[in-house]
Enzyme design. Sequence first.
Site, mmCIF file in Angstrom:
data_model
loop_
_atom_site.group_PDB
_atom_site.id
_atom_site.type_symbol
_atom_site.label_atom_id
_atom_site.label_comp_id
_atom_site.label_asym_id
_atom_site.label_seq_id
_atom_site.Cartn_x
_atom_site.Cartn_y
_atom_site.Cartn_z
ATOM 1 C CD1 TRP A 106 42.559 76.410 29.965
ATOM 2 C CD2 TRP A 106 42.656 75.201 32.330
ATOM 3 N NE1 TRP A 106 41.983 77.185 31.352
ATOM 4 C CE2 TRP A 106 41.473 76.552 32.943
ATOM 5 C CE3 TRP A 106 42.468 74.896 33.114
ATOM 6 C CZ2 TRP A 106 41.017 77.565 34.114
ATOM 7 C CZ3 TRP A 106 41.687 75.164 34.688
ATOM 8 C CH2 TRP A 106 41.814 76.001 34.946
ATOM 9 C CG ASP A 174 39.758 70.811 28.805
ATOM 10 O OD1 ASP A 174 38.511 71.494 28.483
ATOM 11 O OD2 ASP A 174 40.741 71.256 29.776
ATOM 12 C CE LYS A 198 36.691 79.029 32.128
ATOM 13 N NZ LYS A 198 37.722 77.606 32.195
#
Length: 362
Positions: A106, A174, A198
């Site tokens: 990511w 993030d 999530k």
Amino acid sequence: MANSQGVLHNFNAGPSILPKEVFQEASQAILDFKGSGLSILEIGHRTSLFQPVMDEARALLKELMGLDDDHEPLFLHGGASTQFMQVPMNLLNENELACYTETGTWSTKAIKEARLFGHVEIAGSSASSHFTSMPSQLNVPATAAYLHITTNETIAGTQWQQIPFDCGVPLVADMSSDILSREMDFNRFSLIYAGAQKNLGAAGVNIVVVDKNMLGKVERKIPTILDYRNHIKEGSMLNTPPVFAIYVVMLNLRWLKAQGGVKEMQRRSEAKSKLLYDTLDSLPIFNPVVEKACRSKMNVVFTITDPVLENEFNTRCMEERMIGVKGHRSVGGFRVSLYNALPLQSVEALTELMKEFAKIKG
Ligand SMILES: *Cc1c(COP(=O)(O)O)cnc(C)c1O
């Protein structure tokens, strides 16, 4: 959720488990929203039916994160991946430097997008360990516009245990896969973003918390819909927001608050991850690949050295209705996600299965 066939354990990495109460209320709202005779899917967003949802979602997020008035919570479209470009577009001038940590899939994607907008330097990388650790030292020049970290690498199964607040420049994070799972001073971040699917709610909405003082400093022209300032001005209603996804987030935040807030989520997350890692460490057949000090409490990654046994264990999990334990397609092995809504009982069931498997095969 459980169905007529009995208990189901949902270890999916995302979209992932949410509390049953949230699913029940959300389905009711599709049929008849607040007794209006209308579905939440067929009402205007600027109505007295929906506006309170947005207001409550915003207020709950502020409360649960303990945000001060400089930090504005926004509900935006486009998933966390959109933030990979929207962050540098709003915060980084073309001739300026941004620092990024490179800790897995990511953050690597975030770095690629940031390079479209300015200079990017890698402040620390764990690429040489195949992302099974975290950088032990960071190099952040004082001239950097910001440092970007990925607090939890969902695929690699690593997590920053100590947030580098003392890096000397504004911190951007993030938090897609560990937001609201542990206590921290969220006001010390200049910008936080997270896709909701999530640990917060349904796919389709993206949470951004931005310190207003960070905005208005870049020279480039920013398209209207990508400029955070416009979303702040319009209360996340610059255009039609993802109404249903926001409603699910709001319900989940209500649930979270009723359970005892972030403090309680942290307590549960510590209990769940400890049980799972202790079990993995005690059974030589399993190999938890991540360095101990960097292990994620949200996504637990492990392998079994013998690929035949890996298949067998995967089959056993499916027989026991344990869903989503297979590792990400890019890394293989197993990944077990322990998001806020996952009950400890699911981890107990999995660790019992692991012990039984190791006894027979070990
Ligand atoms: C899943 C994930 C993303 C991507 O989220 P999308 O909403 O699918 O764009 C980004 N960062 C992290 C840490 C993630 O876990």
